[in-house]
Design an enzyme around this catalytic site. Structure first.
Site, mmCIF file in Angstrom:
data_model
loop_
_atom_site.group_PDB
_atom_site.id
_atom_site.type_symbol
_atom_site.label_atom_id
_atom_site.label_comp_id
_atom_site.label_asym_id
_atom_site.label_seq_id
_atom_site.Cartn_x
_atom_site.Cartn_y
_atom_site.Cartn_z
ATOM 1 N N SER A 41 0.924 -1.118 0.099
ATOM 2 C CA SER A 41 0.006 0.120 -0.117
ATOM 3 C C SER A 41 0.780 1.112 0.016
ATOM 4 C CB SER A 41 -0.782 -0.045 1.233
ATOM 5 O OG SER A 41 -1.375 1.154 1.579
ATOM 6 N N TYR A 95 -1.059 -0.728 10.598
ATOM 7 C CA TYR A 95 -0.978 -1.214 9.058
ATOM 8 C C TYR A 95 0.017 -0.668 8.513
ATOM 9 C CZ TYR A 95 -3.482 -1.338 4.442
ATOM 10 O OH TYR A 95 -3.755 -1.551 3.366
ATOM 11 N N LYS A 103 2.719 -2.790 6.292
ATOM 12 C CA LYS A 103 2.811 -2.511 4.839
ATOM 13 C C LYS A 103 4.465 -2.008 4.636
ATOM 14 C CE LYS A 103 -1.217 -3.738 3.596
ATOM 15 N NZ LYS A 103 -1.340 -4.894 2.669
HETATM 16 P P1 NAD Z 1 -10.892 -6.629 1.765
HETATM 17 O O1 NAD Z 1 -11.177 -6.398 3.223
HETATM 18 O O2 NAD Z 1 -12.219 -6.325 0.856
HETATM 19 O O3 NAD Z 1 -10.216 -7.915 1.459
HETATM 20 C C1 NAD Z 1 -9.257 -8.609 2.073
HETATM 21 C C2 NAD Z 1 -9.491 -9.978 2.243
HETATM 22 O O4 NAD Z 1 -8.539 -10.647 3.009
HETATM 23 C C3 NAD Z 1 -10.778 -10.564 2.545
HETATM 24 O O5 NAD Z 1 -11.314 -11.300 1.518
HETATM 25 C C4 NAD Z 1 -10.435 -11.221 3.964
HETATM 26 O O6 NAD Z 1 -11.334 -12.356 4.163
HETATM 27 C C5 NAD Z 1 -9.128 -11.765 3.469
HETATM 28 N N1 NAD Z 1 -8.441 -12.213 4.975
HETATM 29 C C6 NAD Z 1 -8.317 -11.653 6.227
HETATM 30 N N2 NAD Z 1 -7.649 -11.999 6.997
HETATM 31 C C7 NAD Z 1 -7.275 -13.241 6.238
HETATM 32 C C8 NAD Z 1 -6.526 -14.559 6.801
HETATM 33 N N3 NAD Z 1 -6.129 -14.559 8.126
HETATM 34 N N4 NAD Z 1 -6.402 -15.471 5.925
HETATM 35 C C9 NAD Z 1 -6.968 -15.355 4.624
HETATM 36 N N5 NAD Z 1 -7.417 -14.232 3.921
HETATM 37 C C10 NAD Z 1 -7.679 -13.295 4.978
HETATM 38 O O7 NAD Z 1 -9.653 -5.401 1.511
HETATM 39 P P2 NAD Z 1 -9.374 -5.188 -0.060
HETATM 40 O O8 NAD Z 1 -9.471 -3.535 -0.074
HETATM 41 O O9 NAD Z 1 -9.638 -5.947 -1.141
HETATM 42 O O10 NAD Z 1 -7.718 -5.113 0.240
HETATM 43 C C11 NAD Z 1 -7.023 -6.187 -0.446
HETATM 44 C C12 NAD Z 1 -5.417 -6.037 -0.058
HETATM 45 O O11 NAD Z 1 -5.041 -4.629 -0.828
HETATM 46 C C13 NAD Z 1 -5.020 -5.746 1.223
HETATM 47 O O12 NAD Z 1 -3.885 -6.357 1.529
HETATM 48 C C14 NAD Z 1 -5.069 -4.187 1.532
HETATM 49 O O13 NAD Z 1 -4.125 -3.770 2.547
HETATM 50 C C15 NAD Z 1 -4.552 -3.768 0.111
HETATM 51 N N6 NAD Z 1 -4.875 -2.535 -0.309
HETATM 52 C C16 NAD Z 1 -6.086 -1.805 -0.476
HETATM 53 C C17 NAD Z 1 -6.341 -0.696 -0.819
HETATM 54 C C18 NAD Z 1 -7.751 -0.017 -1.058
HETATM 55 O O14 NAD Z 1 -7.717 0.921 -1.169
HETATM 56 N N7 NAD Z 1 -8.889 -1.027 -1.145
HETATM 57 C C19 NAD Z 1 -5.313 0.117 -1.082
HETATM 58 C C20 NAD Z 1 -3.992 -0.239 -0.857
HETATM 59 C C21 NAD Z 1 -3.791 -1.603 -0.380
#
Ligand code: NAD
Length: 264
Positions: free
Chosen positions: A155, A168, A172
């Site tokens: 991120s 967080y 990251k």
């Molecule tokens: P989200 O919460 O929709 O998805 C996260 C997923 O991780 C979920 O499906 C959850 O069930 C799964 N998860 C959590 N704990 C787990 C475990 N112990 N074992 C297996 N799976 C597990 O969030 P998202 O927005 O889709 O984020 C996905 C990734 O992208 C994350 O790493 C997040 O930090 C990163 N990210 C997201 C954004 C954004 O703006 N959405 C920006 C930068 C980075």
């Protein structure tokens, strides 16, 4: 340009980015960006394994993708569950050669209110979990003598900071350095390790926030004046996953509309 270079024939984009014959395992793939990543990799021809804890949601998501897609139970915080998942694939002769460490959680609250349990939970999924999955997958690839690509979803909060997200941002930032450490160690095995660092991407989970005044103010701080979409991550993801990125390892690709280079 030397004659040798001028005479080189370069493959077209379809061939360069093709994932035909590859098997991608995506953690946290039952929804959000993980599911979008599964669709992107599947669209480029890979067999995809959607891995997460919620088997019912996973099965529906895999069924929607159709052929070349399956669901697998995997909790990134549980080493035994990771091994069981990969052993189950190996028993069928399947070795995942594209790994997307996508599972992630946050505990947004002021640092002084964060409990030890909050800290541990965030580090366990975002950093320790990514390490355990990368290590287990690399062991299988090395034993099979196969090349691979590990993509850690970091991120821009691993590069810059935001308040109320201490665990967080630390996780990251650690993930970016873990990416570089593993890249050095795995290069001799033809396993590449890179990170994708998205800025704010609009998903079902955060669209409510971005409709608020605070959310709109945040968007005004992004030079492109818009949020990212999952589609904006497709090109960078496929670059890292495919032979198009064959000489890339230890790299971080930032996809943030210029957010991290905004003016001070
Ligand atoms: P989200 O919460 O929709 O998805 C996260 C997923 O991780 C979920 O499906 C959850 O069930 C799964 N998860 C959590 N704990 C787990 C475990 N112990 N074992 C297996 N799976 C597990 O969030 P998202 O927005 O889709 O984020 C996905 C990734 O992208 C994350 O790493 C997040 O930090 C990163 N990210 C997201 C954004 C954004 O703006 N959405 C920006 C930068 C980075």
């Amino acid at each position: 340009m030397s004659d040798k270079i001028a005479e080189t024939t370069f493959p077209g984009a379809a061939e360069l980015f093709s994932l035909a014959g590859r098997t991608a395992l995506i953690t946290g793939a039952s929804g959000g960006l993980g599911l979008a990543f599964a669709h992107m990799l599947h669209g480029a021809g890979a067999q995809v394994i959607l891995a997460a804890r919620n088997e019912a949601r996973l099965a529906a998501a895999a069924a929607a993708l159709g052929e070349r897609a399956e669901a697998a139970r995997l909790d990134v915080t549980d080493d035994a569950s990771i091994d069981a998942c990969l052993a189950g694939l190996a028993a069928r002769g399947v070795v995942a050669d594209i790994i997307v460490n996508n599972a992630g959680i946050a505990a947004p609250k002021p640092a002084i209110e964060q409990s030890a349990a909050d800290w541990d939970a965030v580090l366990a999924v975002n950093l320790r979990g990514a390490f355990l999955v990368a290590r287990a997958a690399a062991r299988r690839l090395i034993a099979a003598g196969r090349p691979g690509s590990i993509i850690n979803i970091a991120s821009i909060l691993g590069i810059r900071v935001g308040s109320h997200l201490a665990s967080y941002t630390a996780a990251k930032a650690g993930l970016l350095h873990l990416t570089r450490s593993l890249a050095i160690e795995f290069a001799r095995h033809q396993i590449r390790v890179n990170a994708l660092a998205p800025g704010y991407i609009e998903t079902d989970m955060n669209s409510g926030f971005f409709a608020t005044e605070a959310g709109q103010a945040m968007i005004r701080r992004i030079p492109q004046r818009r949020l990212g979409t999952p589609r904006d991550l497709a090109g960078p993801l496929l670059l890292l996953a495919s032979d198009a990125g064959a000489h890339m390892t230890g790299a971080t690709i930032v996809v943030d509309g210029g957010h991290t280079v905004n003016s001070i």
